[in-house]
Scaffold this motif. Structure first.
Motif: not given
Length: 122
Positions: A35-64
């Motif tokens: 999550v920290i790695h993606l946060w540092m490499n993602t343009p900051i938007e209002d829903d960034t944290y939720k979007s990153i949780l979703k991406s990490v969840g998809q990587k590990y096949s779990i929910g955000p």
């Protein structure tokens, strides 16, 4: 930080988490690293944290929310088991609420800033 490769950045994040006293035995350690790695490499938007949780969840096949919960568990375990290095600059910065560990989102934002600034809170 700009000259670091993704692998070097991930290693630096891991080392910083370990330095803070966050145990690698928790799944949340891996998730917060991602999550920290993606946060540092993602343009900051209002829903960034939720979007990153979703991406990490998809990587590990779990929910955000499971990702967020695992991160919270790792932070809580370190905080309440007293393995967290509360003298570290990160926790000095978060001192306003010393009784409870920081929220996962707060931790990610401050950690990313800490790493960006060469491990110094500004």
């Amino acid at each position: 930080m700009d000259t670091q490769t993704n692998e070097e950045l991930m290693q630096h994040i891991s080392e910083t988490l370990i330095e803070l006293g966050i145990s690698q035995k928790y799944k949340g350690f891996t998730y917060v690293n991602d999550v920290i790695h993606l946060w540092m490499n993602t343009p900051i938007e209002d829903d960034t944290y939720k979007s990153i949780l979703k991406s990490v969840g998809q990587k590990y096949s779990i929910g955000p929310m499971s990702v967020n919960g695992a991160i919270k568990n790792a932070l809580d375990a370190a905080w309440f088991c007293r393995t967290v290095n509360k003298n570290h600059e990160l926790f000095e910065y978060l001192k306003s609420n010393q009784t409870f560990p920081p929220l996962p989102s707060e931790f990610v934002v401050v950690m990313a800033a800490l790493i960006r600034n060469g491990n110094k809170i500004e």
